[in-house]
Scaffold this motif. Structure first.
Motif, PDB file in Angstrom:
ATOM      1  N   ARG A  90       0.597  -1.102   0.159  1.00  0.00           N
ATOM      2  CA  ARG A  90       0.018  -0.020   0.326  1.00  0.00           C
ATOM      3  C   ARG A  90       1.065   0.872   0.245  1.00  0.00           C
ATOM      4  NH1 ARG A  90      -1.871  -0.115   6.660  1.00  0.00           N
ATOM      5  NH2 ARG A  90      -0.142   0.327   7.004  1.00  0.00           N
ATOM      6  N   PRO A  91       1.644   1.999  -1.280  1.00  0.00           N
ATOM      7  CA  PRO A  91       3.014   2.493  -1.707  1.00  0.00           C
ATOM      8  C   PRO A  91       1.703   4.090  -1.085  1.00  0.00           C
ATOM      9  CG  PRO A  91       2.582   1.477  -3.546  1.00  0.00           C
ATOM     10  CD  PRO A  91       1.012   0.683  -2.229  1.00  0.00           C
ATOM     11  N   PRO A  92       2.799   5.469  -0.999  1.00  0.00           N
ATOM     12  CA  PRO A  92       2.295   6.559  -1.026  1.00  0.00           C
ATOM     13  C   PRO A  92       1.457   6.944  -2.419  1.00  0.00           C
ATOM     14  CG  PRO A  92       3.954   6.833  -0.460  1.00  0.00           C
ATOM     15  CD  PRO A  92       3.808   5.121  -0.322  1.00  0.00           C
ATOM     16  N   LEU A  93       0.726   7.385  -2.797  1.00  0.00           N
ATOM     17  CA  LEU A  93      -0.629   7.763  -4.045  1.00  0.00           C
ATOM     18  C   LEU A  93       0.654   7.591  -4.934  1.00  0.00           C
ATOM     19  CD1 LEU A  93      -3.324   8.296  -3.045  1.00  0.00           C
ATOM     20  CD2 LEU A  93      -2.385   6.068  -3.236  1.00  0.00           C
ATOM     21  N   VAL A  94       1.731   8.500  -4.879  1.00  0.00           N
ATOM     22  CA  VAL A  94       2.987   8.855  -5.942  1.00  0.00           C
ATOM     23  C   VAL A  94       3.728   8.123  -6.927  1.00  0.00           C
ATOM     24  CG1 VAL A  94       2.960  11.827  -5.171  1.00  0.00           C
ATOM     25  CG2 VAL A  94       4.470   9.872  -4.456  1.00  0.00           C
ATOM     26  N   PHE A  95       3.279   6.403  -6.008  1.00  0.00           N
ATOM     27  CA  PHE A  95       3.769   5.653  -6.713  1.00  0.00           C
ATOM     28  C   PHE A  95       3.838   5.440  -8.375  1.00  0.00           C
ATOM     29  CE2 PHE A  95       4.907   0.695  -6.735  1.00  0.00           C
ATOM     30  CZ  PHE A  95       5.881   0.967  -5.717  1.00  0.00           C
ATOM     31  N   SER A  96       5.126   5.425  -8.871  1.00  0.00           N
ATOM     32  CA  SER A  96       4.901   5.105 -10.141  1.00  0.00           C
ATOM     33  C   SER A  96       5.101   3.877 -11.200  1.00  0.00           C
ATOM     34  CB  SER A  96       5.974   6.709 -11.070  1.00  0.00           C
ATOM     35  OG  SER A  96       7.323   4.963 -11.095  1.00  0.00           O
ATOM     36  N   HIS A  97       4.674   3.717 -12.090  1.00  0.00           N
ATOM     37  CA  HIS A  97       4.882   2.291 -13.400  1.00  0.00           C
ATOM     38  C   HIS A  97       6.205   1.932 -13.210  1.00  0.00           C
ATOM     39  CE1 HIS A  97       1.441   2.825 -15.271  1.00  0.00           C
ATOM     40  NE2 HIS A  97       1.211   3.796 -15.588  1.00  0.00           N
ATOM     41  N   ASP A  98       7.108   3.120 -13.094  1.00  0.00           N
ATOM     42  CA  ASP A  98       8.613   2.716 -12.215  1.00  0.00           C
ATOM     43  C   ASP A  98       9.000   2.328 -11.220  1.00  0.00           C
ATOM     44  OD1 ASP A  98       9.744   3.470 -15.385  1.00  0.00           O
ATOM     45  OD2 ASP A  98      10.418   5.560 -14.700  1.00  0.00           O
TER      46      ASP A  98
END
Length: 749
Positions: free
Chosen positions: A726-734
């Motif tokens: 459950r990461p921060p919502l700024v998690f990216s495809h990278d």
């Protein structure tokens, strides 16, 4: 390195006939209107106002080859694709589909010209920017650099006089500088060659904007960013040079500029953490920018008879920096560097003495000193991708939140019984996100307190004292909310007034039976608390049919349904800010917390006036710190960031890709079972390959192994055998790729 003679700065700008220019624009683009000259150092820029709207017309310096335009157009296209939230212009093609044309000036020289979309706004005055705005400026600079991180173009390596790494090549221009100014400029050049030039080649380098000055930034009347312009100084150079340029150009006209430079650096550092060597060069690079300004202005005045009057302010700043001392300024600007007063071993021992048996997350303690975005940094300098912490929902140390809280703390922080803007605005913003039946907000400090308060409201409204929870839920640490948290009972008997139901099942009979049992015991049903994602039960959502049926059963028994959005809310599910709204669940009360302040303590209960008002009037309810001014500033900044950065949509798209990637890994590993996800709340069951049963030891081994590969996740579920992501919502495809690679390398126990 190239010589300075091949730089376009040495070539006079286009000599244009405005009537001919208007005719050319109408011929090639079909755009007719008035042309208003705008600022431009070596190009000619115009605002075009016509019946089809407003556009920007740019006529390039005759020295600019077509590749220069392609560099800028490609960069703009890249930025719009990578970070759509950055307000940059788009290219308007000609009638025949070309991005630009070549025009002839009055002196016969040829120049490329193109038209771009118009960006509304005005240039900010540097002295109207407060600390929060300065930090946001640094954040914007870092965000722009981050968006350009993967961009490459052959023309970006062409020599540019304004590239700070080329400062030593300007030494031949020193005789053009006024005699009284030469000693200061020479001192900077000497120090730069000795201290900076040897280090720059080993620092991070990429294509950067290289000119984020107030004249290239547009804001609205509230000083919110509306446009980034002028990509004419794009170049491939050391990344820290971009920060130095933005800092120098922003603060050069302010008498308190050097004192406030650390705020710009801190804002940048919160998005793109600076390395120690980069921190060590910022002051010298800022001084180098001022020295370059003096040198270039003096040379242009001598050779061309005219130059923009930008050298006086630059020289004043240079004198101030030298009198203060560049070494002292370096220490001042390095304030954001993490410092830990104890070794990891000493700190762990001290923690055990002070806290006793309270557990840490890993067998080998993880000693953290800094966070930015989705990254955490340990005391040993190693960085970790955070795919576990849901509290920093918009990313660790988000500069917008930091700036909002810092500014509010510097102005006022008191309780909500005084009339203030922030608590009222926050309540209005929250109520605008939920169904109309909710018209009251009670502000508190934590999710536990919010659930405790919702329970009190339910008991007051129903006169009953019994509650229902799912069988391995977590709802808080207060005595009342702990009773709804079987995760913390360690398999002991539940409190007498609590009944547990197994989630999720489309059959609401279990909830009906639990309510009936409470009635027969004399407690009656006051409320059922439900985390819509069922995080502690093993991340089981979405289960809209079950939650709607459960709410109906609760209402049938005279109780209230409390939607606990502490873990599920603030956009984590990717389809709405709140999971109960996404499922159209007829909740009576809603609790929010954890991510609400991105780490600053703030939470809330939302409900209808018919429930909330009698409770407040009957109990004289008040929370001293709930709704404090700074807490509300944090919560407002979080809501604003979620909206501006489109994080709900991001949770949906990134979460969907992560879910599919996790399933692909699970298909190839016998120790990984069912994989589930809703937005950026995901879970993977870990099983014994031989029996298929939940295996907590294997799950722990995977979590520890991923930590060794630089990725942090957790465990959840009744058997502690489910990987919780459950990461921060700024998690990216990278970031998805990094996480999946770490999971693939995690050992089979």
């Amino acid at each position: 390195m190239h010589s300075i003679s091949d730089d376009p700065l040495t070539v006079p700008g286009p000599d244009l006939d405005l009537d001919a220019l208007r005719a050319s624009v109408e011929e090639h683009w079909g755009l007719a209107g008035n042309l208003t000259p705008l600022h431009g150092e070596r190009d000619r820029n115009f605002r075009l106002d016509g019946s089809s709207g407003r556009h920007l017309l740019k006529v390039h310096n005759p020295a600019d080859a077509e590749a220069v335009l392609d560099l800028q157009a490609s960069a703009l296209q890249h930025l719009r694709a990578v970070d759509p939230g950055l307000p940059v212009a788009g290219v308007v093609t000609t009638r025949d589909g070309r991005p630009w044309v070549r025009l002839t000036g009055r002196d016969g020289r040829l120049s490329y010209a193109w038209v771009m979309t118009w960006l509304d706004g005005r240039h900010p005055e540097p002295d109207e920017l407060d600390v929060a705005h300065l930090r946001e400026w640094g954040r914007t600079s870092a965000r722009l650099g981050r968006a350009l991180r993967g961009f490459a173009h052959p023309s970006a390596t062409q020599p540019l006089t304004w590239d700070l790494k080329r400062l030593p090549l300007l030494r031949p221009w020193l005789p053009a500088v006024a005699a009284e100014r030469r000693p200061a400029v020479q001192a900077v050049l000497d120090r730069f060659e000795q201290r900076v030039t040897p280090v720059l080649p080993r620092l991070r380098a990429q294509v950067v904007h290289n000119d984020l000055a107030p004249t290239n930034v547009l804001v609205d009347e509230a000083l919110r960013l509306t446009g980034i312009t002028d990509f004419g100084d794009l170049t491939h150079t050391a990344l820290v040079c971009d920060l130095a340029v933005a800092t120098a150009d922003l603060l050069g006209e302010r008498t308190d500029g050097l004192e406030l430079a650390a705020e710009v650096v801190a804002g940048y550092h919160a998005v793109t953490p600076l390395e120690p060597e980069e921190f060590g060069l910022v002051a010298d690079l800022v001084a180098g920018r001022y020295a370059a300004t003096v040198l270039i202005t003096a040379w242009r005045t001598r050779e061309q008879g005219w130059a923009p009057e930008i050298d006086d302010a630059a020289y004043r700043c240079l004198e101030t920096m030298l009198s203060t001392g560049l070494d002292d300024l370096t220490r001042h600007l390095a304030r954001p560097l993490p410092r830990s007063g104890r070794t990891t071993a000493a700190l762990a021992a001290a923690r055990e003495r002070a806290f006793g048996a309270q557990q840490l997350s890993y067998d080998r303690p993880l000693h953290l000193v800094r966070g930015a975005g989705v990254m955490l940094e340990a005391a040993d300098g190693r960085r970790y991708l955070d795919a576990y912490n849901n509290v920093p929902v918009v990313g660790h140390a988000h500069p917008g939140v930091v700036a909002a809280v810092s500014a509010q703390l510097a102005a006022l922080n008191t309780n909500s019984r005084y009339l203030q803007d922030a608590p009222v605005e926050l309540a209005e913003r929250l109520l605008a996100t939920v169904p109309e039946r909710f018209d009251r907000v009670l502000l508190v400090n934590s999710g536990s307190e919010a659930n405790d308060l919702a329970w009190r409201i339910a008991r007051h409204a129903t006169g009953a004292s019994g509650g229902i929870a799912t069988e391995w839920a977590y709802h808080g640490v207060t005595e009342a909310s702990w009773a709804f948290s079987p995760e913390g009972w360690l398999d002991t008997a539940p409190p007498a007034h609590i009944r547990l139901v197994r989630p999720p099942s489309a059959d609401p009979a279990a909830v009906v039976a639990a309510a009936r049992d409470l009635a027969e015991s004399g407690h009656g049903l006051a409320a059922m608390l439900v985390d819509g994602v069922f995080t502690s039960d093993g991340v089981l959502g979405p289960e809209h049919e079950w939650t709607r049926a459960a709410a109906a059963a609760v209402h049938g028994a005279g109780g209230l349904y409390v939607a606990d959005e502490v873990q599920a809310g603030h956009g984590r599910t990717g389809d709405h800010l709140w999971s109960f709204v996404a499922g159209d669940v007829p909740a009576d009360l809603v609790t929010v917390g954890k991510p609400m302040g991105n780490g600053y303590p703030v939470a809330a209960v939302m409900g209808p006036a018919a429930l909330v008002d009698p409770f407040v009037e009957g109990t004289d309810y008040f929370s001293t710190f709930g709704g404090s001014t700074a807490a509300c500033a944090a919560a407002l900044a979080v809501l604003r960031t979620i909206e501006e950065e489109q994080l709900v949509d991001r949770a949906a798209t990134v979460g969907a890709r992560l879910l599919e990637a996790l399933r692909e890994v699970a298909r190839g590993r016998a120790d990984l079972g069912a994989t589930r996800g809703w937005g950026l709340a995901l879970a993977v069951d870990v099983v014994d390959p031989a029996s298929g049963r939940p295996d907590a030891e294997r799950a722990s081994t995977i979590v520890e192994g991923m930590r060794e590969h630089g990725v942090l996740i957790g465990r959840t579920g009744r058997h502690r055998a489910t990987l919780k992501i459950r990461p921060p919502l700024v998690f990216s495809h990278d970031d998805v790729d990094v996480l999946v690679a770490a999971l693939e390398r995690a050992p089979l126990a």
